[in-house]
Design a protein around this motif. Structure first.
Motif, short mmCIF file in Angstrom:
data_model
loop_
_atom_site.label_atom_id
_atom_site.label_comp_id
_atom_site.label_asym_id
_atom_site.label_seq_id
_atom_site.Cartn_x
_atom_site.Cartn_y
_atom_site.Cartn_z
N VAL A 94 0.84 -1.21 0.00
CA VAL A 94 0.00 0.00 0.00
C VAL A 94 0.87 1.25 0.00
CG1 VAL A 94 -1.61 1.35 1.41
CG2 VAL A 94 -2.00 -1.10 1.07
N ALA A 137 2.10 1.58 -3.43
CA ALA A 137 1.05 1.79 -4.43
C ALA A 137 0.50 3.22 -4.42
CB ALA A 137 -0.09 0.80 -4.21
N VAL A 165 2.37 5.63 -6.53
CA VAL A 165 2.18 5.29 -7.95
C VAL A 165 0.86 5.89 -8.46
CG1 VAL A 165 1.79 3.40 -9.59
CG2 VAL A 165 3.55 3.18 -7.84
N VAL A 166 -0.20 5.79 -7.63
CA VAL A 166 -1.50 6.36 -8.02
C VAL A 166 -1.38 7.87 -8.19
CG1 VAL A 166 -3.87 6.79 -7.23
CG2 VAL A 166 -2.86 4.53 -6.95
N TYR A 181 1.35 9.61 -8.78
CA TYR A 181 2.18 9.87 -9.95
C TYR A 181 1.37 9.69 -11.24
CZ TYR A 181 5.88 9.31 -13.43
OH TYR A 181 6.66 9.43 -14.56
N ALA A 182 0.58 8.61 -11.28
CA ALA A 182 -0.22 8.32 -12.48
C ALA A 182 -1.20 9.46 -12.75
CB ALA A 182 -0.98 7.01 -12.30
N PHE A 183 -1.79 10.02 -11.67
CA PHE A 183 -2.76 11.11 -11.86
C PHE A 183 -2.06 12.36 -12.38
CE2 PHE A 183 -5.32 14.71 -10.24
CZ PHE A 183 -6.50 14.44 -10.92
N ALA A 220 -7.64 12.47 -17.24
CA ALA A 220 -6.71 12.10 -16.16
C ALA A 220 -7.42 11.22 -15.14
CB ALA A 220 -6.16 13.35 -15.49
N THR A 265 -6.55 7.39 -14.20
CA THR A 265 -6.19 7.09 -12.81
C THR A 265 -7.11 6.02 -12.21
OG1 THR A 265 -5.55 9.40 -12.63
CG2 THR A 265 -5.61 8.16 -10.61
N VAL A 303 -5.68 2.70 -12.87
CA VAL A 303 -4.51 2.41 -12.03
C VAL A 303 -4.96 2.04 -10.62
CG1 VAL A 303 -2.34 3.35 -11.11
CG2 VAL A 303 -3.09 3.99 -13.38
N LEU A 322 -4.31 -1.59 -8.99
CA LEU A 322 -3.39 -1.69 -7.85
C LEU A 322 -4.09 -2.15 -6.57
CD1 LEU A 322 -1.09 1.44 -8.27
CD2 LEU A 322 -0.44 -0.95 -8.50
N THR A 376 3.26 2.18 -15.75
CA THR A 376 2.76 3.55 -15.62
C THR A 376 3.91 4.51 -15.30
OG1 THR A 376 0.67 2.69 -14.79
CG2 THR A 376 1.10 5.01 -14.39
N VAL A 377 4.81 4.06 -14.41
CA VAL A 377 5.92 4.94 -14.00
C VAL A 377 7.03 4.91 -15.05
CG1 VAL A 377 7.58 5.41 -12.16
CG2 VAL A 377 5.34 4.52 -11.59
#
Lengths: 61, 457
Positions: A44, A47, A50-51, A53-55, B388, B392, B395, B399, B449-450
């Protein structure tokens, strides 16, 4: 409205809202479950960034 | 009616501590009496019809706006081939996961969120609820994007289509009776099958479909990052956290017991079959775009697909496709908003049932209404980062599937609450493989994604 035994008995005791709202006791976890939950916490922690960053990255699209 | 039910009083408290049936209990008890009579008469089809609902709704609810766009993208990018049997496989995975929620609900008569909170403590309880509700609100935004996009295809302004969507979602909450809510949604959800006639307008080749099923191919382009992304999108379109929470809560609200587990399984299998048929039909309907080499990378919504398909499958086919997208968004908005309500109310020990009247379920109904209004409002904000959010959502869902599945497995192996409905070694093996597979896929999705160029193009 008269008491209706058939209606009352149609529900299992655990289905009645008064009883189902009583909390169950906390589960006693073994070492394997505890280990899994520790790994899950780490997952968690990894993660969530990452969420985020993705946004932020998706905002550039 | 509601007053009569609320004041239904039983003799003084017994040793079991039960003296009053609430409105939700009474409505559920009446349904159980009918079920008992039908079972005694051995009318098995009628029994299945009465006990079906949560499984069909969860599977068709997951065929939501973004999922149908994912399937359309798949068809337009890869045609009829590898993804036809792959989609079927994802629904088999969904069935294995969702079947566990049927047993959990029937054995414990408690929702998923409250079981996590009570058995694993407040940290995991609040975490599970918060990530579900956050993910659900973002997903609701994408459902209203689908409704808006479908409306645009028919020339409706964004405001009109979103307002109609909000009114219908709020109207679905006004029944105050689980059974009515469920049947109304099932009638709407069956319109997911509109994608099948749309696919027929694409004149698919039976031989090509059979070849795809038998050989898992062709796979144009081979193994690339784009292929992997479509694989992940298809998994994300079939197995998501809200489904676990929703179906368990719906099973409890419907009043299923241990005796009904077989019908609950059939309900879930039928739902998976119908949803898989609609998903595969969407791939087939969009396949002419692949044959015509149409670039769909800039397509943002289902309406773009419907417009592009019009010259290829005709106006009727494209119209059915657009209607299907609207239906997908609408049914998902209704089920997902309810899923948030169940999870939130269960976690904070508030009353949670679609059998409640409004005064008894302020938090329950309030959460669904508020999340619906927020999602609809966000879609109408000029310049809101909708793309966006859509990206998201995928993701987050991928996850957070790993923690959701892990708790599901822990709970369904908890013999103190499950008794003889606990997982056996076969279900644990199947569940373990799926949890491991989805966790690895989720982690891979996060890495891609990264680091998008990690696997090349």
């Amino acid at each position: 409205m008269p008491f209706d035994r058939a209606l009352f008995d149609a529900l299992e005791p655990g289905q009645r809202s008064e009883i189902s709202r009583l909390p169950l006791p906390r589960k006693q976890l073994g070492w394997s479950a505890k280990t899994l939950l520790v790994i899950l916490r780490i997952y968690v922690v990894v993660a969530i960034p990452v969420v985020i960053y993705a946004f932020i990255k998706a905002l550039d699209h | 009616m509601s007053d009569e039910i609320s004041s239904f009083e039983f003799p003084p408290a017994t040793a079991r501590g039960d003296h009053l049936l609430s409105r939700e209990d009474l409505l559920r008890a009446r349904s159980r009496l009918i079920i008992r009579r039908i079972r005694a008469d051995r009318r098995w089809l009628k029994l299945l019809w009465l006990l079906a609902g949560p499984g069909v709704l969860v599977m068709l609810g997951e065929n939501d706006g973004p999922s149908m766009v994912s399937y359309a993208t798949t068809g337009a990018s890869y045609g009829v081939g590898f993804f036809i049997p792959f989609i079927l496989l994802t629904f088999v995975m969904a069935f294995v996961v969702q079947e566990m929620t049927v047993r959990l609900g029937a054995a414990t008569h408690r929702g998923h969120a409250e079981l996590i909170f009570q058995r694993f403590g407040p940290f995991w309880g609040y975490f599970s609820m918060a990530d579900l509700v956050f993910g659900n609100v973002l997903t609701l935004v994408t459902e209203f994007i689908a409704i808006q996009a479908g409306g645009l295809y028919f020339g409706l302004s964004s405001w009109v289509s979103v307002a109609i969507g909000v009114v219908l979602v709020l109207a679905s909450l006004s029944f105050r009776r689980y059974a009515t809510w469920e049947r109304a949604l099932m009638a709407l959800a069956i319109c997911n099958l509109l994608f099948i006639p749309a696919a027929l307008f694409a004149h698919p080749s039976g031989a090509q479909l059979a070849h795809a099923m038998a050989h898992w191919g062709p796979l144009p382009g081979g193994f690339t990052t784009a292929f992997l992304t479509v694989v992940l999108a298809n998994i994300g379109a079939t197995v998501t956290p809200w489904m676990i929470f929703f179906q368990q809560s719906a099973v409890v609200d419907k009043g299923l017991t241990r005796a009904d587990v077989a019908q609950g399984r059939m309900d879930t299998a039928i739902g998976a079959l119908i949803a898989a048929a609609a998903a595969i039909a969407t791939v087939v309907a969009a396949a002419p775009l692949f044959a015509a080499h149409v670039n769909v990378s800039s397509f943002a919504s289902g309406a773009d697909f419907a417009t592009a398909l019009q010259p290829l499958i005709g106006t009727t086919g494209a119209t059915l496709f657009a209607l299907g997208i609207i239906e997908a968004g609408l049914v998902a908005a209704m089920t997902i908003s309810t899923s948030s309500s169940y999870a939130l109310a269960e976690t904070v020990s508030a009353r949670h049932s679609l059998n409640l009247d409004f005064s008894g379920g302020k938090l329950f109904y309030g959460a669904a209404i508020l999340s619906t209004l927020i999602a609809a409002g966000v879609v109408l904000i000029p310049g809101a980062p909708l793309l966006a959010m859509t990206l998201t959502v995928n993701v987050i869902a991928t996850l957070l599937m790993a923690p959701a599945l892990l708790f599901l497995l822990l709970l369904v192996n908890d013999r103190e609450i499950m008794g003889d409905l606990a997982n056996g070694w076969r279900t644990n093996l199947a569940g373990g493989v799926i949890v491991t597979g989805i966790s690895l896929v989720g982690a891979l999705y996060g890495v891609i994604t990264v680091f998008p160029n990690l696997l090349g193009q």
